[in-house]
Design an enzyme around this catalytic site. Sequence first.
Site, short mmCIF file in Angstrom:
data_model
loop_
_atom_site.label_atom_id
_atom_site.label_comp_id
_atom_site.label_asym_id
_atom_site.label_seq_id
_atom_site.Cartn_x
_atom_site.Cartn_y
_atom_site.Cartn_z
N SER A 1 0.82 -1.21 0.00
CA SER A 1 0.00 0.00 0.00
C SER A 1 0.86 1.26 0.00
CB SER A 1 -0.91 0.02 1.23
OG SER A 1 -1.55 -1.21 1.39
N1 SAH Z 1 -0.69 -4.92 4.18
C1 SAH Z 1 0.05 -5.22 2.99
C2 SAH Z 1 -0.67 -4.85 1.70
C3 SAH Z 1 -1.96 -5.55 1.56
S1 SAH Z 1 -2.44 -6.01 -0.06
C4 SAH Z 1 1.43 -4.60 3.01
O1 SAH Z 1 1.77 -3.88 3.96
O2 SAH Z 1 2.21 -4.89 2.10
C5 SAH Z 1 -3.78 -7.05 0.45
C6 SAH Z 1 -3.37 -8.44 0.80
O3 SAH Z 1 -4.53 -9.11 1.30
C7 SAH Z 1 -2.92 -9.28 -0.41
O4 SAH Z 1 -1.63 -9.77 -0.18
C8 SAH Z 1 -3.94 -10.39 -0.48
O5 SAH Z 1 -3.40 -11.63 -0.90
C9 SAH Z 1 -4.45 -10.46 0.95
N2 SAH Z 1 -5.76 -11.10 1.13
C10 SAH Z 1 -6.89 -10.96 0.39
N3 SAH Z 1 -7.88 -11.72 0.90
C11 SAH Z 1 -7.35 -12.37 1.99
C12 SAH Z 1 -7.87 -13.31 2.93
N4 SAH Z 1 -9.13 -13.75 2.88
N5 SAH Z 1 -7.04 -13.75 3.90
C13 SAH Z 1 -5.76 -13.32 3.99
N6 SAH Z 1 -5.22 -12.44 3.13
C14 SAH Z 1 -6.01 -11.95 2.14
#
Ligand code: SAH
Length: 225
Positions: A69
């Site tokens: 992000s």
């Molecule tokens: N917080 C992260 C960026 C998030 S991007 C950082 O600091 O880099 C969103 C993430 O959520 C992605 O990696 C995606 O794979 C994950 N995601 C989506 N649905 C999910 C779920 N049900 N359980 C766990 N992770 C999930």
Amino acid sequence: MTQPARIEAEGTPEQRMQLIFALRSHGVTDPRVLDAFEKTPRAAFLDRSFKDRAWEDLPLPIACGQTISQPSVVGQMTQALAVTSRCKVLEIGAGSGYQAAILARLARRVYSLERHRPLARQAREVVERRLGLANVSIMTADGALGLPDQAPFDRILLTAAAEDVPSLLLSQLREGGIMVLPVGQSDEMQQLLRIEKTPEGLVYSELSPVRFVPLLEGVAEDMDN
Ligand code: SAH
């Protein structure tokens, strides 16, 4: 120009200032939060080809088609979560592990769930081994189910967008706790919500419009699982 590895990781004073300026101009002024950013080199979470852009206030690609992000959004979410050194925090969507590392500098304990196993593995490597943060556990799991074994949590942060507020996750939030999440039916735009669980009930506040990848069901079937 290629920078020496140390400068690349820690950034030049100008690059660090650029990041803090971006945070401040988006209303992130909490000194503890700004300090956590200063201590957490974003370049460590990026592939080689994106490392020199680590200090810009932009989302950038990471493995498995996901994104790290934008720092100002990470900052706004972290500040809204009001994490104290007593807090046990759950993050859904570890991605690169950057947000988890920021949280780890502010909280007592952080659990972060990621549905892509290769991402969880890589994030763990950076957070635990390279940054030496010992109070974070990054696990491969479907975050929509939360982490019942460790519930209740003082703070819950979703970094993937839910269509509605997930009641299962709310049930894992302690009374007095705070949850911050992007909510919206569209992939294009969602609303950042802050929910406080008070003895009188849930108190909702709308923060800002954001754009996150959707919260998907189940653990991903990656090639190198
Ligand atoms: N917080 C992260 C960026 C998030 S991007 C950082 O600091 O880099 C969103 C993430 O959520 C992605 O990696 C995606 O794979 C994950 N995601 C989506 N649905 C999910 C779920 N049900 N359980 C766990 N992770 C999930």
